[in-house]
Design a protein around this motif. Structure first.
Motif, mmCIF file in Angstrom:
data_model
loop_
_atom_site.group_PDB
_atom_site.id
_atom_site.type_symbol
_atom_site.label_atom_id
_atom_site.label_comp_id
_atom_site.label_asym_id
_atom_site.label_seq_id
_atom_site.Cartn_x
_atom_site.Cartn_y
_atom_site.Cartn_z
ATOM 1 N N GLU A 1 0.834 -1.203 0.000
ATOM 2 C CA GLU A 1 0.000 0.000 0.000
ATOM 3 C C GLU A 1 0.871 1.257 0.000
ATOM 4 O O GLU A 1 1.739 1.419 0.840
ATOM 5 C CB GLU A 1 -0.897 -0.029 1.243
ATOM 6 N N ARG A 2 0.613 2.149 -0.976
ATOM 7 C CA ARG A 2 1.340 3.417 -0.987
ATOM 8 C C ARG A 2 0.737 4.344 0.047
ATOM 9 O O ARG A 2 -0.465 4.315 0.234
ATOM 10 C CB ARG A 2 1.252 4.067 -2.365
ATOM 11 N N PRO A 3 1.456 5.170 0.722
ATOM 12 C CA PRO A 3 2.896 5.408 0.679
ATOM 13 C C PRO A 3 3.699 4.492 1.602
ATOM 14 O O PRO A 3 4.912 4.630 1.688
ATOM 15 C CB PRO A 3 3.023 6.861 1.112
ATOM 16 N N ARG B 1 10.420 0.504 1.103
ATOM 17 C CA ARG B 1 11.452 0.429 0.067
ATOM 18 C C ARG B 1 12.635 1.341 0.366
ATOM 19 O O ARG B 1 13.779 0.989 0.130
ATOM 20 C CB ARG B 1 10.840 0.765 -1.298
ATOM 21 N N ASP B 2 12.354 2.527 0.942
ATOM 22 C CA ASP B 2 13.410 3.476 1.292
ATOM 23 C C ASP B 2 14.119 3.118 2.595
ATOM 24 O O ASP B 2 15.028 3.841 3.014
ATOM 25 C CB ASP B 2 12.837 4.890 1.418
ATOM 26 N N GLY B 3 13.687 2.046 3.263
ATOM 27 C CA GLY B 3 14.328 1.636 4.505
ATOM 28 C C GLY B 3 13.939 2.474 5.711
ATOM 29 O O GLY B 3 14.615 2.438 6.738
ATOM 30 N N ARG B 4 12.834 3.225 5.601
ATOM 31 C CA ARG B 4 12.408 4.086 6.709
ATOM 32 C C ARG B 4 11.284 3.483 7.534
ATOM 33 O O ARG B 4 10.912 4.025 8.571
ATOM 34 C CB ARG B 4 11.986 5.453 6.176
ATOM 35 N N ALA C 1 -5.430 2.150 4.833
ATOM 36 C CA ALA C 1 -4.960 0.903 4.221
ATOM 37 C C ALA C 1 -5.654 -0.305 4.856
ATOM 38 O O ALA C 1 -6.061 -1.237 4.153
ATOM 39 C CB ALA C 1 -3.441 0.781 4.358
ATOM 40 N N VAL C 2 -5.825 -0.287 6.170
ATOM 41 C CA VAL C 2 -6.510 -1.390 6.860
ATOM 42 C C VAL C 2 -7.967 -1.439 6.436
ATOM 43 O O VAL C 2 -8.519 -2.523 6.187
ATOM 44 C CB VAL C 2 -6.351 -1.258 8.392
ATOM 45 N N GLU C 3 -8.621 -0.293 6.316
ATOM 46 C CA GLU C 3 -10.022 -0.261 5.868
ATOM 47 C C GLU C 3 -10.156 -0.788 4.437
ATOM 48 O O GLU C 3 -11.110 -1.504 4.121
ATOM 49 C CB GLU C 3 -10.596 1.154 5.983
ATOM 50 N N ALA C 4 -9.211 -0.426 3.561
ATOM 51 C CA ALA C 4 -9.236 -0.936 2.182
ATOM 52 C C ALA C 4 -9.076 -2.450 2.177
ATOM 53 O O ALA C 4 -9.767 -3.165 1.437
ATOM 54 C CB ALA C 4 -8.139 -0.272 1.350
ATOM 55 N N TRP C 5 -8.165 -2.970 3.014
ATOM 56 C CA TRP C 5 -7.985 -4.423 3.106
ATOM 57 C C TRP C 5 -9.277 -5.084 3.597
ATOM 58 O O TRP C 5 -9.698 -6.108 3.059
ATOM 59 C CB TRP C 5 -6.830 -4.768 4.050
#
Length: 120
Positions: free
Chosen positions: A35-37, A43-46, A91-95
Motif C-alpha cells: 500500500e502506498r505510501p 522500500r526506502d528503509g524508513r 490501508a486497513v479499511e481498504a484491506w
C-alpha cells in the motif's frame, strides 16, 4: 534487538480481533507492504512492517495471538505522525473491504493505534 523492542513512540500497532485468523494477519501484512505510501517508506528503509506476539494477550486468549507493528526507522523517526496513522487506518479499511468481497463469514475487527511511549 527483539522485534518491537525499543520502538515506543515510533511505531503503529495493528490488531485484528473477533474472527481473525493467522491467514487474515498474513494477508493484512502483505496488503500493508504493497500500500502506498507505506510501500515507499519500506522500500526506502524508513519503515519496517513486522508480525509479533500480541503484547496484551492474556493466557487462554482466544483468536490470533499476533499483531502487526509498523516501525519507523532512522534518525528522523522520532515519532509517528498523525498522517502516517491515518494512512495506515485507510490501508486497513481498504484491506477489510477487499476481504469482505472475497471471503465469506464475519470479518475481523481491526484496531490501529500509535504505540505510546510508556508501552513497548
Amino acid at each position: 534487538m527483539a522485534e518491537g523492542e525499543g520502538v515506543a513512540g515510533r511505531s503503529i500497532r495493528v490488531r485484528l480481533d473477533g474472527n481473525a485468523s493467522s491467514k487474515d494477519l498474513g494477508a493484512l501484512k502483505a496488503w500493508l507492504e504493497r500500500e502506498r505510501p507505506l510501500e515507499e517508506l519500506v522500500r526506502d528503509g524508513r519503515l519496517r512492517i513486522v508480525e509479533q506476539p500480541r503484547s496484551d494477550g492474556p493466557s487462554g486468549h482466544m483468536g490470533v495471538g499476533m499483531e502487526i507493528l509498523l516501525v519507523l526507522i532512522g534518525a528522523g523517526a522520532d515519532a509517528v505522525s498523525k498522517e502516517l496513522v491515518a494512512q495506515t487506518r485507510r490501508a486497513v479499511e481498504a484491506w477489510l473491504e477487499n476481504r469482505r468481497r472475497v471471503e465469506s463469514g464475519d470479518p475481523p475487527e481491526p484496531r490501529v493505534d500509535p504505540v505510546r511511549r510508556d508501552e513497548g
